[in-house]
Design an enzyme around this catalytic site. Structure first.
Site, PDB file in Angstrom:
ATOM      1  N   HIS A   1      49.484  39.371  33.629  1.00 51.56           N
ATOM      2  CA  HIS A   1      48.421  40.043  34.392  1.00 51.56           C
ATOM      3  C   HIS A   1      47.612  39.031  35.203  1.00 51.56           C
ATOM      4  CE1 HIS A   1      48.710  42.793  30.725  1.00 51.56           C
ATOM      5  NE2 HIS A   1      48.951  43.629  31.723  1.00 51.56           N
TER       6      HIS A   1
ATOM      7  N   GLY B   1      45.180  46.782  30.320  1.00 53.89           N
ATOM      8  CA  GLY B   1      44.334  45.875  29.552  1.00 53.89           C
ATOM      9  C   GLY B   1      45.114  45.033  28.554  1.00 53.89           C
TER      10      GLY B   1
ATOM     11  N   SER C   1      54.179  40.458  27.302  1.00 50.76           N
ATOM     12  CA  SER C   1      53.874  41.885  27.200  1.00 50.76           C
ATOM     13  C   SER C   1      52.732  42.053  26.216  1.00 50.76           C
ATOM     14  CB  SER C   1      55.102  42.650  26.684  1.00 50.76           C
ATOM     15  OG  SER C   1      54.719  43.950  26.253  1.00 50.76           O
TER      16      SER C   1
ATOM     17  N   ASP D   1      58.123  45.311  34.726  1.00 48.83           N
ATOM     18  CA  ASP D   1      58.364  46.753  34.790  1.00 48.83           C
ATOM     19  C   ASP D   1      59.094  47.041  36.099  1.00 48.83           C
ATOM     20  OD1 ASP D   1      56.790  47.685  32.361  1.00 48.83           O
ATOM     21  OD2 ASP D   1      55.311  46.489  33.427  1.00 48.83           O
TER      22      ASP D   1
ATOM     23  N   GLU E   1      48.980  36.309  30.406  1.00 48.61           N
ATOM     24  CA  GLU E   1      49.188  35.424  31.553  1.00 48.61           C
ATOM     25  C   GLU E   1      49.923  36.138  32.698  1.00 48.61           C
ATOM     26  OE1 GLU E   1      48.524  32.191  33.719  1.00 48.61           O
ATOM     27  OE2 GLU E   1      47.651  32.588  31.743  1.00 48.61           O
TER      28      GLU E   1
ATOM     29  N   GLY F   1      53.705  43.763  38.218  1.00 45.67           N
ATOM     30  CA  GLY F   1      54.614  42.793  37.616  1.00 45.67           C
ATOM     31  C   GLY F   1      56.048  43.287  37.656  1.00 45.67           C
ATOM     32  N   GLN F   2      56.952  42.389  37.972  1.00 45.95           N
ATOM     33  CA  GLN F   2      58.368  42.712  38.070  1.00 45.95           C
ATOM     34  C   GLN F   2      58.977  42.995  36.690  1.00 45.95           C
ATOM     35  OE1 GLN F   2      59.981  43.254  40.879  1.00 45.95           O
ATOM     36  NE2 GLN F   2      61.889  43.624  39.793  1.00 45.95           N
TER      37      GLN F   2
END
EC number: 6.3.2.1
Lengths: 282, 282
Positions: free
Chosen positions: A37, A31, A185, A150, A35, A147-148
């Site tokens: 996400h 949550g 982040s 992480d 942008e 997402g890259q």
């Protein structure tokens, strides 16, 4: 878009869609959507007929002393953003729904979870793989989007999916950055103005390292030392780790070749930021 | 009936059946099928449209010094028996197909795996839950059938399915016994004539304990002591454990009430046998 809180409900909805032959895209999040996400949700919507976004601040992936309590939360904000990006369902279970009394099971990926973020966050990846396994079983998606940013998480999830014969495709998506380079982040909200500026040292160092590599540098130690030196010049920065590894299995490399991941974690004040670049060297 | 060795092939076959709306029943086994296994296959065939039986002597659920190498194997025998009981597919993967190079993932159910068989076979249940999780993801059955002889295994698998939100039903099935009471087991083939006779002490003690309970005994310690004394009278028997626990969560009980499991493991010569009875007390 509907907001669903129960496993039983989300399962019924998804099954109905699947019976109609629809492909399910899934974007698991904690949550406080940004942008980054939203780029995952949009991509999921492009590639599938029906998109489930989960919003769950998973307690088991926070270590002792970490920011579970203060992690930013706003369901109202998230539901508007998720809907705008194309989500069909926002799945927002309680911790009790995910881990009822008497819960006893872990999914553990070994070895590759001991290094990088795993070294400084013991138990973190066990929490991640377990909750993601649960979500995959609940949502039964055709594709799941990560997402890259992480980067290690992506490698760990891909390993789990392959090892446990899970029947879905993992789609890693590029890091989304602010104009000045800061990787997006949810934790960036912790930064004050000075820290926000200091945080630029992560992406700046990575981009400078990329330049070195494009100019022919192939020595992993030199790249690593260069980044460490660069970040150390920023007084507000405290390095957790800087690693140059194989992007496929996270193993240390000496000479840069193939698919290379340069990943780092740096504390700016009390906020731990991560960033990375992935470079294919032919 | 077809024999299939690859994950890819079994997955394609099952998907085709599911697309036609068929319900899939699954019976995981380590092969060397006996009437106990066949009762599971027949039940699966009664309750489903298509039945997959796996035969896989899973190396990861054997502990050091156990009988992995000598465990009885005969695919020819198994395929005839499985077919006669109604199996549509026999899935017989290699260890390499299940655990390819670089394999790294475990599924672990905590607490309830530390006692009974888990206490004397460290790592056994981790091997079981991991391979069963893999099989469930490969076969994607509607129902999976397990023999109640491995009572702890049933409880552990049910816990995993519930905790990880796996979308299938676990169907525990009654122990099948020889006429003289010996619970069927592929490991009974290890017993010589004398040991075979001595092995009757397991079921005899359990049945005698059942009589005591039916006659009103409610003290778990008395039941346990009675069984231990009984088995100790058999010179060839060496007790591994005798436990009187809740059948639902395997927790120790003092007073017999509700759903009670009396489980034991006994070595007869070099062969470790297990047996149990489950009694509902109102």
């Amino acid at each position: 878009m509907f907001i669903v809180e129960n496993v039983k409900d989300i399962r019924e909805i998804v099954k109905r869609e699947k019976r109609d032959g629809k492909k399910i895209g899934f974007v698991p999040t904690m949550g406080y959507l940004h942008e980054g996400h939203l780029s995952l949700i949009r991509r999921a919507k492009e590639e599938n007929d029906f998109v489930v976004v989960s919003v769950f601040v998973n307690p088991t992936q926070f270590c002792a002393g970490e920011d579970f309590e203060t992690y930013p939360r706003s369901l109202e904000r998230d539901s508007k953003l998720a809907q705008s990006a194309g989500a069909d369902i926002l799945f927002n279970p309680s911790a009790k729904e995910m881990y009822p009394n008497g819960y006893k099971t872990d999914v553990v990926v070994n070895e590759i979870t001991d290094k990088l973020c795993g070294a400084s966050r013991p138990g973190h990846f066990k929490g991640v793989t377990t909750v993601v396994c649960k979500f995959f079983n609940i949502v039964q998606p055709d594709r799941a989007y990560f997402g890259q940013k992480d980067a290690q998480q992506v490698v760990v999830i891909e390993q789990m999916v392959k090892d446990l014969n899970m029947d879905l495709e993992i789609v890693p998506c590029p890091i989304v950055r602010e104009e000045d380079g800061l990787a997006l982040s949810s934790r960036n909200t912790y930064l004050n103005e000075k820290e926000r500026k200091a945080g630029l040292i992560l992406s700046k160092s990575l981009f400078a390292a990329k330049d070195m590599i494009e100019n022919g540098e192939r020595d992993a130690i030199k790249i690593k030392d260069f980044i460490i030196k660069n970040i150390s010049n920023e007084p507000m920065a405290n390095i957790d780790y800087v690693e140059v590894v194989s992007a496929e299995n996270l193993e240390d490399i000496k000479k840069l070749q193939g698919d290379v991941l340069i990943a780092l974690a740096v504390k700016i004040g009390k906020t731990r930021l991560i960033d990375n670049i992935r470079i294919k060297i032919s």
